[in-house]
Every structure is written in C-alpha cells, then in structure tokens.
Design a protein around this motif. Sequence first.
Motif, short mmCIF file in Angstrom:
data_model
loop_
_atom_site.label_atom_id
_atom_site.label_comp_id
_atom_site.label_asym_id
_atom_site.label_seq_id
_atom_site.Cartn_x
_atom_site.Cartn_y
_atom_site.Cartn_z
N GLU A 1 -4.09 -1.56 -3.15
CA GLU A 1 -4.41 -0.14 -3.10
C GLU A 1 -5.33 0.20 -1.92
N LYS A 2 -6.20 -0.72 -1.56
CA LYS A 2 -7.22 -0.46 -0.55
C LYS A 2 -6.87 -1.01 0.84
N ASP B 1 -5.62 -3.87 -7.10
CA ASP B 1 -6.76 -3.18 -6.51
C ASP B 1 -6.85 -3.45 -5.01
N ASN C 1 0.83 -1.19 0.00
CA ASN C 1 0.00 0.00 0.00
C ASN C 1 0.87 1.25 0.00
N ARG C 2 0.42 2.27 -0.68
CA ARG C 2 1.23 3.49 -0.82
C ARG C 2 1.55 4.11 0.54
N SER C 3 0.68 3.92 1.52
CA SER C 3 0.89 4.52 2.84
C SER C 3 1.89 3.76 3.69
N LYS D 1 3.53 2.64 -11.06
CA LYS D 1 2.21 3.19 -10.80
C LYS D 1 2.23 3.97 -9.48
N LYS D 2 1.57 5.09 -9.46
CA LYS D 2 1.66 6.01 -8.33
C LYS D 2 0.86 5.55 -7.11
N ASN D 3 -0.12 4.67 -7.33
CA ASN D 3 -1.03 4.35 -6.24
C ASN D 3 -0.63 3.13 -5.42
#
Length: 320
Positions: free
Chosen positions: A205-206, A202, A125-127, A231-233
Amino acid sequence: MKHFISFIALLLTLSMAVGCSQKKKNGNERNDTYSSGTISFGADESFQPIISEELDVFHSIYVQAKCTPKYMTESEGMNLLLANKLYMMFTTRDFKKSEYDNLVARQRKPYTVHVGYDGLALIANRSNTDSCMSVKNVKRILTGEIADWKEVTPSNKRGEIIVCFDNTTSSAVHYVEDSILGGKPITAKSVFATKRTAEVIDYVEKTPGAIGIIGSNWLNDKRDSTNLTWKKNIRVLAISRSDNATPDNSYKPYQGYIYNDFYPFIRKIYALINDERGKYGLPWGFAQFVASPKGQMIIFKAGLLPAYGNISIRDVQITD
C-alpha cells in the motif's frame, strides 16, 4: 472497461458424520473426542482469516470443544507435526511418501483431508499502471532478470521492482520455488520478507514499486458476497500463461478462474493429521467439519474454492 468473468455458484451435498467419543486410554492424558475437549493445532499463517471463520462456527455448534490455532510458517508447522508436537497442520502440501511411511512405521496414524483451493496472488500498489503480467515475466522478476518496471512496460515509471513475501519459510515462498521456478531458488536482489501477511499488504500500500505475493483469502472485500471485489487500496494483478499478457488472456484468482484452471498459480489446502487417536480425536473432528457442507460454505464465502460440492459456473458482466 467492461468484461466477462466466471461467477461461481456452489451447492453442497455432503453430510457430516455424527460425533463419536473415545474412552480415555490408560496413561494418556488426553480425553478429547470427535466433538469435545481441548486441543491446539497448527496452521500456515496465510490461512489465518479462513481458519478464524471456521473456528467461530465450529465452536458455536460444538460448545464442549475448544480448538486453539497456532499460526506459523509451513516449514515450522511441518517439522512440529512430524516430530509429534502437533496433532494437525493446515498447509498447502501433502505428506511426502517418506514422511507418511515414517509416521506409519512409528505406529502413528497420519491422515490427509483436502479442504479447498486458493490462488497465490500477486498484488501491486494501487497507483501502478500495470494490471496484468505474464508467467514468464513473473519468473524473470523472481530470478532478477527483470529489476525495473520499465522492463515490463516501457511507460511504467515506478522504478525498481521490490518483491515482498510474508516469511522466508512460508508456503508462498515454497510454492514460488517449487511450482513457479521449477525447484530453483529465488535469486532476485530486491526481495525481502516480513513476518505476517498483513504486513505485506501494508508495505505494498505504501510502496509504488512493490509486488506482494500472498494467499488470495486475504484480499476479499467482506461486504461483497459475490467474491468479485478485492480490497480497494491495492491492485491485484491478472496473470497470463501467454508470453504477451493482455486483459483478454490474463486472469485474477477468482473462484471461477481457479475452478476452470485459468489462473496459473493454484494451491491445494490440506488438513494434515498425525494423531494416535486417529478418527476418534478432536483434530479429526475439526478437519471433517471444514470438509463438511457448513465448513465448505465458509470456504466458499471467504472467496476460496471448496474441495467438495456441486459447482456451477455462470458468466456475468462487470464494469471496472
């Protein structure tokens, strides 16, 4: 943070053979040639983006040819190929000797065409604050020895580590069990599989605590011709062979790091052919196109490493 990464340049010098034809055999309904006709073939679902790009160009050149891909898991595709229900399969493993010998004994014509390399990527995850991980910790996560992000980094509060694959019988799962875990099964409790690679991305990402394991050709930002932007996400994890992973000794699945063998999780991409027509049919023709200069350039532009061509490496400085 400024750092250096190897940027890869490619000069392709191969030539593609001129398409040949073969007369229709008595009792054989197929009449395809090296560059014309209609066939279907199998491909590991993780290679859908690159196969789609290869077909777009192939069909624009050979307008009398129609090749239809069927995307499936590696296990399903190999079973169909060995049972003579597919003429060709794009996958990450070669024929086993027993499989090859059995096909020859049945008077089949098996061929292997090596077309490229990709990296099996770990995404988060990006975070997620962790940006790099050791091979040792990857193994510990997959076997369940590590189950929480704080066991990787004490300050990481993302909680339980959930590992997500594209399919239970995919090439990613086989690579993990055969090459990362040394032939042992995945035993971590918080592991599940979706049905498609896009669903893995997906989910990651979530889900703050998730790790997705997918082929690297799904990650490139198509707007960046240098293949240095993901990919940025999502966050692509850098992997280290050292037990203490740091930004200086960890690598992402960039082409240059695959070429230099710095990235630990590298797979070969093959076109496996089982066709009574051998080198005269359309399966061989499409496989040879992917291995030709045009096909190899498509692989290169997609962020994967071509199997053929004169390759040069240059160091460039980038800023995160």
